[in-house]
Design a protein around this motif. Structure first.
Motif, PDB file in Angstrom:
ATOM      1  N   THR A  31      -3.662 -14.045   9.785  1.00 18.51           N
ATOM      2  CA  THR A  31      -4.069 -14.332   8.408  1.00 18.51           C
ATOM      3  C   THR A  31      -4.028 -15.834   8.191  1.00 18.51           C
ATOM      4  O   THR A  31      -3.669 -16.584   9.106  1.00 18.51           O
ATOM      5  N   ARG A  39      -8.516 -14.717  -1.876  1.00 21.01           N
ATOM      6  CA  ARG A  39      -8.706 -13.308  -2.252  1.00 21.01           C
ATOM      7  C   ARG A  39      -7.731 -12.813  -3.307  1.00 21.01           C
ATOM      8  O   ARG A  39      -8.015 -11.833  -3.977  1.00 21.01           O
ATOM      9  N   CYS A 116       3.200   0.565 -10.388  1.00 21.47           N
ATOM     10  CA  CYS A 116       3.053  -0.722 -11.082  1.00 21.47           C
ATOM     11  C   CYS A 116       2.950  -0.583 -12.591  1.00 21.47           C
ATOM     12  O   CYS A 116       3.054  -1.575 -13.311  1.00 21.47           O
ATOM     13  N   ARG A 155      -1.877  -6.527   7.762  1.00 19.58           N
ATOM     14  CA  ARG A 155      -2.237  -7.691   6.939  1.00 19.58           C
ATOM     15  C   ARG A 155      -2.910  -7.307   5.625  1.00 19.58           C
ATOM     16  O   ARG A 155      -2.964  -8.098   4.692  1.00 19.58           O
ATOM     17  N   GLY A 222      -7.665  -1.219  -0.741  1.00 29.92           N
ATOM     18  CA  GLY A 222      -7.742  -2.373  -1.645  1.00 29.92           C
ATOM     19  C   GLY A 222      -9.009  -2.452  -2.476  1.00 29.92           C
ATOM     20  O   GLY A 222      -8.967  -2.684  -3.676  1.00 29.92           O
ATOM     21  N   LYS A 223     -10.163  -2.230  -1.838  1.00 30.68           N
ATOM     22  CA  LYS A 223     -11.451  -2.382  -2.528  1.00 30.68           C
ATOM     23  C   LYS A 223     -11.600  -1.389  -3.681  1.00 30.68           C
ATOM     24  O   LYS A 223     -12.055  -1.748  -4.764  1.00 30.68           O
ATOM     25  N   HIS A 257      -0.514  -6.722 -15.493  1.00 37.19           N
ATOM     26  CA  HIS A 257       0.189  -6.534 -14.227  1.00 37.19           C
ATOM     27  C   HIS A 257      -0.316  -7.578 -13.238  1.00 37.19           C
ATOM     28  O   HIS A 257      -1.519  -7.809 -13.125  1.00 37.19           O
ATOM     29  N   ASN A 260      -3.394  -9.392  -8.620  1.00 34.41           N
ATOM     30  CA  ASN A 260      -4.413 -10.196  -7.961  1.00 34.41           C
ATOM     31  C   ASN A 260      -5.074 -11.088  -9.007  1.00 34.41           C
ATOM     32  O   ASN A 260      -5.546 -10.604 -10.043  1.00 34.41           O
ATOM     33  N   ASN A 287       2.757  -9.545  -6.201  1.00 37.15           N
ATOM     34  CA  ASN A 287       2.816  -8.271  -6.928  1.00 37.15           C
ATOM     35  C   ASN A 287       4.204  -7.660  -6.761  1.00 37.15           C
ATOM     36  O   ASN A 287       4.571  -7.241  -5.669  1.00 37.15           O
TER      37      ASN A 287
HETATM   38  N1  ACO Z   1      -5.649 -12.049   6.071  1.00 33.45           N
HETATM   39  C1  ACO Z   1      -6.860 -12.197   6.638  1.00 33.45           C
HETATM   40  N2  ACO Z   1      -7.801 -11.256   6.592  1.00 33.45           N
HETATM   41  C2  ACO Z   1      -7.517 -10.116   5.946  1.00 33.45           C
HETATM   42  C3  ACO Z   1      -6.272  -9.898   5.322  1.00 33.45           C
HETATM   43  C4  ACO Z   1      -5.322 -10.923   5.407  1.00 33.45           C
HETATM   44  N3  ACO Z   1      -4.108 -10.826   4.849  1.00 33.45           N
HETATM   45  N4  ACO Z   1      -6.285  -8.681   4.757  1.00 33.45           N
HETATM   46  C5  ACO Z   1      -7.497  -8.151   5.006  1.00 33.45           C
HETATM   47  N5  ACO Z   1      -8.239  -9.000   5.726  1.00 33.45           N
HETATM   48  C6  ACO Z   1      -9.581  -8.844   6.210  1.00 33.45           C
HETATM   49  C7  ACO Z   1      -9.988  -7.398   6.312  1.00 33.45           C
HETATM   50  O1  ACO Z   1      -9.496  -6.837   7.510  1.00 33.45           O
HETATM   51  C8  ACO Z   1     -11.488  -7.482   6.270  1.00 33.45           C
HETATM   52  O2  ACO Z   1     -11.955  -7.804   7.561  1.00 33.45           O
HETATM   53  P1  ACO Z   1     -13.206  -7.031   8.199  1.00 33.45           P
HETATM   54  O3  ACO Z   1     -14.348  -7.354   7.266  1.00 33.45           O
HETATM   55  O4  ACO Z   1     -13.314  -7.657   9.529  1.00 33.45           O
HETATM   56  O5  ACO Z   1     -12.823  -5.589   8.179  1.00 33.45           O
HETATM   57  C9  ACO Z   1     -11.751  -8.700   5.395  1.00 33.45           C
HETATM   58  O6  ACO Z   1     -10.505  -9.414   5.309  1.00 33.45           O
HETATM   59  C10 ACO Z   1     -12.249  -8.364   4.009  1.00 33.45           C
HETATM   60  O7  ACO Z   1     -11.412  -7.383   3.459  1.00 33.45           O
HETATM   61  P2  ACO Z   1     -11.718  -6.771   2.048  1.00 33.45           P
HETATM   62  O8  ACO Z   1     -10.918  -5.540   1.875  1.00 33.45           O
HETATM   63  O9  ACO Z   1     -13.186  -6.726   1.822  1.00 33.45           O
HETATM   64  O10 ACO Z   1     -11.152  -7.938   1.114  1.00 33.45           O
HETATM   65  P3  ACO Z   1     -11.131  -7.964  -0.455  1.00 33.45           P
HETATM   66  O11 ACO Z   1     -11.916  -9.104  -0.915  1.00 33.45           O
HETATM   67  O12 ACO Z   1     -11.422  -6.631  -1.046  1.00 33.45           O
HETATM   68  O13 ACO Z   1      -9.608  -8.320  -0.720  1.00 33.45           O
HETATM   69  C11 ACO Z   1      -7.587  -7.236  -1.434  1.00 33.45           C
HETATM   70  C12 ACO Z   1      -8.609  -7.418  -0.313  1.00 33.45           C
HETATM   71  C13 ACO Z   1      -6.904  -8.581  -1.695  1.00 33.45           C
HETATM   72  C14 ACO Z   1      -6.562  -6.226  -1.016  1.00 33.45           C
HETATM   73  C15 ACO Z   1      -8.314  -6.798  -2.713  1.00 33.45           C
HETATM   74  O14 ACO Z   1      -9.177  -5.740  -2.421  1.00 33.45           O
HETATM   75  C16 ACO Z   1      -7.379  -6.402  -3.798  1.00 33.45           C
HETATM   76  O15 ACO Z   1      -6.629  -7.198  -4.318  1.00 33.45           O
HETATM   77  N6  ACO Z   1      -7.425  -5.133  -4.218  1.00 33.45           N
HETATM   78  C17 ACO Z   1      -6.620  -4.641  -5.269  1.00 33.45           C
HETATM   79  C18 ACO Z   1      -5.279  -4.408  -4.810  1.00 33.45           C
HETATM   80  C19 ACO Z   1      -4.345  -4.218  -5.930  1.00 33.45           C
HETATM   81  O16 ACO Z   1      -4.513  -4.748  -6.981  1.00 33.45           O
HETATM   82  N7  ACO Z   1      -3.334  -3.462  -5.664  1.00 33.45           N
HETATM   83  C20 ACO Z   1      -2.294  -3.308  -6.514  1.00 33.45           C
HETATM   84  C21 ACO Z   1      -2.603  -2.450  -7.727  1.00 33.45           C
HETATM   85  S1  ACO Z   1      -1.537  -1.179  -7.851  1.00 33.45           S
HETATM   86  C22 ACO Z   1      -0.030  -1.716  -7.447  1.00 33.45           C
HETATM   87  O17 ACO Z   1       0.224  -2.863  -7.709  1.00 33.45           O
HETATM   88  C23 ACO Z   1       0.962  -0.838  -6.743  1.00 33.45           C
END
Ligand code: ACO
Length: 334
Positions: A31, A39, A116, A155, A222-223, A257, A260, A287
């Motif tokens: 990462t 992100r 959350c 990750r 995540g998405k 909350h 992100n 978070n």
């Molecule tokens: N470092 C580098 N690359 C990463 C990492 C990381 N830490 N994590 C994922 N990637 C990669 C993925 O593997 C993916 O690679 P690929 O295209 O080769 O498969 C690429 O980055 C893109 O991943 P996406 O899932 O498209 O990234 P996105 O822009 O959707 O961001 C994230 C991911 C940050 C998790 C986002 O979707 C998000 O924040 N979602 C909401 C999560 C959330 O809010 N959760 C909590 C709510 S509920 C609670 O709090 C319990």
């Protein structure tokens, strides 16, 4: 005859000792600081010491919340904790252990599970207990040691979460200017597979051909969560404001909350909140699930931004799925 309202009498938080930066993660997974910042907005998170349990974090926040309310532990009638990372798998509850550490014995204590959205659920419970005159002083705590249920090889999840605790005392008031005006909570188990911690179930050996899978760490899509979060958080706010014939401008602080920065910014923009109204701590704390909203409130309190009588709009979304919002006046004088 006076109406009895529930009131947020104090706020406190505990931030654990180990500050972990994005660059620290570069050493253990593939990462980068750039990816995480872009992100999520997250720059650092705090992890508990190996010797600390969730109830230790809850105790630290709870102790200060009681002091700031001008009370002693003996004044507290009930302790309720929301956590998804409690000291034990199922018993004793983290609330029981926290109460005892605070010197509160022979009073009710229990945990709730709403991920959350936990703090909004706690507010809803406390409001009902106060308005029904069941209890006078209620200690509610969101406390998480999420580091104990993270997969530090994944990750997709491990960079997103941090440890911490936030607490407040809910008491009674006759003054509507000190009241928790509204708490709306909701859930839908249809989305169980988007965010969960599997449980290792055992089965009587003669009934199962294979041993159970050994995993009990956070899994997340995540998405999907991202999209649902933006939609639900926005809808929550529109509903609760409409119910009270308020607009975004009537609110002093919008406290979402802290999952992100992109989610918060998208929601804030759709709802026309100004940057000054939107409370942000996700960059430094990440978070912290049930602890996230009270830690954010404490942050503006300790930075002398939050004043007596200020109206806060709280908005949460989490595993379950669960969600909720609340309109709360800050009732701590000083
Ligand atoms: N470092 C580098 N690359 C990463 C990492 C990381 N830490 N994590 C994922 N990637 C990669 C993925 O593997 C993916 O690679 P690929 O295209 O080769 O498969 C690429 O980055 C893109 O991943 P996406 O899932 O498209 O990234 P996105 O822009 O959707 O961001 C994230 C991911 C940050 C998790 C986002 O979707 C998000 O924040 N979602 C909401 C999560 C959330 O809010 N959760 C909590 C709510 S509920 C609670 O709090 C319990």
């Amino acid at each position: 005859m006076h109406h009895t309202y529930a009131s947020l009498k104090s706020i406190a938080a505990y931030i654990p000792p180990h500050c972990v930066s994005n660059t620290d993660f570069e050493k253990i997974i593939d990462t980068s600081d750039e990816w995480i910042t872009e992100r999520t907005g997250i720059k650092t998170r705090y992890f508990a010491d190996a010797s600390q349990t969730t109830s230790d974090l809850a105790y630290e926040a709870g102790k200060v919340a009681i002091q700031r309310a001008g009370l002693t532990p003996q004044d507290i009638d009930i302790v309720i904790v929301s956590t998804l990372s409690g000291d034990y798998l199922s018993m004793p509850s983290t609330a029981c252990l926290t109460s005892f550490k605070l010197g509160i014995e022979n009073k009710p204590a229990f945990d709730i599970s709403a991920a959350c959205s936990g703090f909004i659920y706690l507010l809803g419970l406390a409001k009902s207990f106060i308005e029904s005159k069941t209890y006078k002083n209620i200690l509610i705590i969101g406390a998480e040691r999420i580091s104990s249920i993270l997969d530090f090889t994944d990750r997709n999840t491990c960079v997103l979460f941090g440890d911490g605790a936030g607490a407040c005392v809910i008491g009674a008031t006759n003054d509507p200017k000190e009241a928790i005006l509204e708490v709306d909570i909701c859930a839908n188990g249809r989305y169980e597979n988007l965010l969960y911690t599997p449980r290792q179930c055992t089965t009587f050996p003669q009934l199962t051909p294979k041993p159970p899978k050994r995993e009990s760490v956070v899994h997340m899509e995540g998405k999907e969560i991202f999209k649902l979060a933006v939609k639900t958080l926005t809808q929550n706010v529109n509903e609760i404001l409409a119910k009270h014939q308020l607009s975004a401008q009537d609110v002093n602080f919008f406290v979402p909350h802290q999952a992100n920065l992109r989610i918060i910014n998208a929601v804030g923009k759709q709802l026309n909140f100004t940057p000054e109204q939107i409370v942000l701590t996700v960059q430094k704390y990440s978070n912290t699930s049930a602890a996230s909203i009270p830690m954010a409130i404490n942050d503006i309190y300790e930075n002398s931004r939050l004043k007596y009588g200020d109206l806060m709009l709280l908005d949460a979304f989490g595993g379950g799925l669960t969600w909720g919002s609340a309109l709360v006046r800050f009732a701590l004088k000083n």
